[in-house]
Write a protein that holds these residues in place. Sequence first.
Motif, short mmCIF file in Angstrom:
data_model
loop_
_atom_site.label_atom_id
_atom_site.label_comp_id
_atom_site.label_asym_id
_atom_site.label_seq_id
_atom_site.Cartn_x
_atom_site.Cartn_y
_atom_site.Cartn_z
N VAL A 172 82.79 48.14 -19.31
CA VAL A 172 83.64 47.02 -18.60
C VAL A 172 83.25 46.97 -17.12
CG1 VAL A 172 85.99 46.17 -18.03
CG2 VAL A 172 85.38 47.56 -20.11
N LEU A 173 82.73 45.87 -16.75
CA LEU A 173 81.94 45.60 -15.87
C LEU A 173 82.53 44.33 -14.76
CD1 LEU A 173 78.45 45.84 -17.19
CD2 LEU A 173 79.46 47.67 -15.62
N ILE A 174 82.39 44.34 -13.41
CA ILE A 174 82.42 43.12 -12.63
C ILE A 174 80.98 42.62 -12.60
CG2 ILE A 174 84.60 43.97 -11.47
CD1 ILE A 174 82.99 44.77 -9.15
N SER A 175 81.17 41.25 -12.29
CA SER A 175 79.89 40.45 -12.23
C SER A 175 78.84 41.06 -11.35
CB SER A 175 79.93 39.12 -11.64
OG SER A 175 80.68 38.98 -10.44
N SER A 176 79.01 41.71 -10.22
CA SER A 176 77.99 42.67 -9.43
C SER A 176 77.17 43.65 -10.03
CB SER A 176 78.62 43.02 -7.95
OG SER A 176 79.46 43.74 -8.14
N GLU A 177 77.98 44.30 -11.22
CA GLU A 177 77.47 45.41 -11.76
C GLU A 177 76.59 45.10 -12.97
OE1 GLU A 177 81.46 48.16 -10.88
OE2 GLU A 177 81.42 47.03 -12.52
N VAL A 178 76.80 43.72 -13.59
CA VAL A 178 76.17 43.57 -14.85
C VAL A 178 74.56 43.56 -14.73
CG1 VAL A 178 75.74 41.45 -16.38
CG2 VAL A 178 78.12 41.80 -15.56
N ASN A 179 73.95 43.09 -13.78
CA ASN A 179 72.42 43.12 -13.78
C ASN A 179 72.03 44.29 -13.49
OD1 ASN A 179 71.59 40.48 -14.61
ND2 ASN A 179 72.00 39.69 -12.79
N PRO A 180 72.53 45.31 -12.41
CA PRO A 180 72.20 46.69 -12.40
C PRO A 180 72.37 47.58 -13.70
CG PRO A 180 73.40 45.95 -10.42
CD PRO A 180 73.64 44.69 -11.50
N VAL A 181 73.58 47.26 -14.36
CA VAL A 181 73.59 48.10 -15.55
C VAL A 181 72.53 47.77 -16.57
CG1 VAL A 181 75.31 48.50 -17.16
CG2 VAL A 181 75.80 48.63 -15.21
N ILE A 182 72.57 46.36 -16.86
CA ILE A 182 71.31 45.99 -17.63
C ILE A 182 69.87 46.59 -17.51
CG2 ILE A 182 70.19 43.97 -18.22
CD1 ILE A 182 72.53 42.36 -18.30
N SER A 193 91.33 38.45 -12.61
CA SER A 193 90.94 38.74 -11.27
C SER A 193 90.84 40.17 -10.93
CB SER A 193 91.54 37.67 -10.11
OG SER A 193 90.99 37.72 -8.99
N PRO A 194 89.49 40.61 -10.46
CA PRO A 194 88.25 40.06 -10.70
C PRO A 194 87.74 39.60 -12.06
CG PRO A 194 87.91 42.40 -10.47
CD PRO A 194 89.48 41.99 -10.56
N ARG A 195 86.83 38.96 -12.25
CA ARG A 195 86.35 38.47 -13.68
C ARG A 195 85.62 39.54 -14.28
NH1 ARG A 195 86.99 35.08 -17.54
NH2 ARG A 195 85.19 33.94 -18.27
N LEU A 196 86.12 39.96 -15.52
CA LEU A 196 85.42 41.21 -16.43
C LEU A 196 84.59 40.76 -17.29
CD1 LEU A 196 88.78 43.22 -16.42
CD2 LEU A 196 86.92 43.68 -14.95
N PHE A 197 83.41 41.82 -17.46
CA PHE A 197 82.53 41.22 -18.62
C PHE A 197 82.36 42.62 -19.41
CE2 PHE A 197 81.56 38.49 -15.10
CZ PHE A 197 81.29 37.45 -15.55
N PHE A 198 82.19 42.38 -20.53
CA PHE A 198 82.18 43.31 -21.52
C PHE A 198 80.60 43.54 -21.96
CE2 PHE A 198 86.44 42.32 -21.12
CZ PHE A 198 87.39 43.49 -21.23
N MET A 199 79.88 44.70 -21.75
CA MET A 199 78.59 44.69 -22.26
C MET A 199 78.57 45.87 -23.20
SD MET A 199 75.38 45.76 -19.96
CE MET A 199 75.57 44.69 -18.76
N HIS A 200 78.11 45.44 -24.60
CA HIS A 200 77.93 46.54 -25.74
C HIS A 200 76.63 46.76 -25.67
CE1 HIS A 200 81.88 45.33 -27.68
NE2 HIS A 200 81.65 44.21 -26.73
N PHE A 201 76.30 48.05 -26.08
CA PHE A 201 74.81 48.68 -26.24
C PHE A 201 74.71 49.36 -27.45
CE2 PHE A 201 77.65 51.51 -24.23
CZ PHE A 201 77.26 52.64 -24.75
N TRP A 202 73.36 49.73 -27.95
CA TRP A 202 73.15 50.61 -28.88
C TRP A 202 71.52 51.15 -28.72
CZ3 TRP A 202 69.10 50.76 -32.30
CH2 TRP A 202 69.28 51.66 -33.31
N ALA A 203 71.44 52.39 -29.18
CA ALA A 203 70.18 52.94 -29.18
C ALA A 203 70.24 54.14 -30.22
CB ALA A 203 69.68 53.63 -27.88
N ASN A 204 69.06 54.65 -30.55
CA ASN A 204 68.91 55.81 -31.53
C ASN A 204 67.57 56.49 -30.92
OD1 ASN A 204 68.88 57.82 -33.50
ND2 ASN A 204 68.32 56.56 -35.01
N ASP A 205 67.62 57.42 -30.05
CA ASP A 205 66.62 58.23 -29.42
C ASP A 205 67.08 59.67 -29.19
OD1 ASP A 205 64.16 58.82 -28.25
OD2 ASP A 205 64.17 56.82 -26.95
N ASP A 206 66.32 60.41 -28.29
CA ASP A 206 66.74 61.59 -28.01
C ASP A 206 68.02 61.59 -27.22
OD1 ASP A 206 65.51 64.42 -26.94
OD2 ASP A 206 66.30 63.63 -25.32
#
Length: 95
Positions: free
Chosen positions: A30-40, A61-74
């Motif tokens: 769960v991110l605010i807009s300024s965190e989205v690109n650094p986390v990606i 407020s502040p606007r919240l973005f939900f970024m889902h992720f997935w991986a299968n590795d070490d």
Amino acid sequence: MDVPPAMGIATALNFQPTSGRKAAITGDFVLISSEVNPVIRILKQNGIEVTALHSHMLDESPRLFFMHFWANDDGLKLAKGLRAALDKTNVKPAS
């Protein structure tokens, strides 16, 4: 109105062992807009795929973005990547 973490305003990180030292991971930040690109950037650098980016609410407020992720590795590599991504957020531990 304050929305408690139990209502879905919490970052979730899930690990499932697969084979050897590997793990499948999934979850969402769960991110605010300024965190989205650094986390990606951090996730991609660590072999973690972003599978969705969206918002659940209308007028928060502040606007919240939900970024889902997935991986299968070490598993250790993925854990370090998620830690690096968390370090790009303004997260405070639950008390």
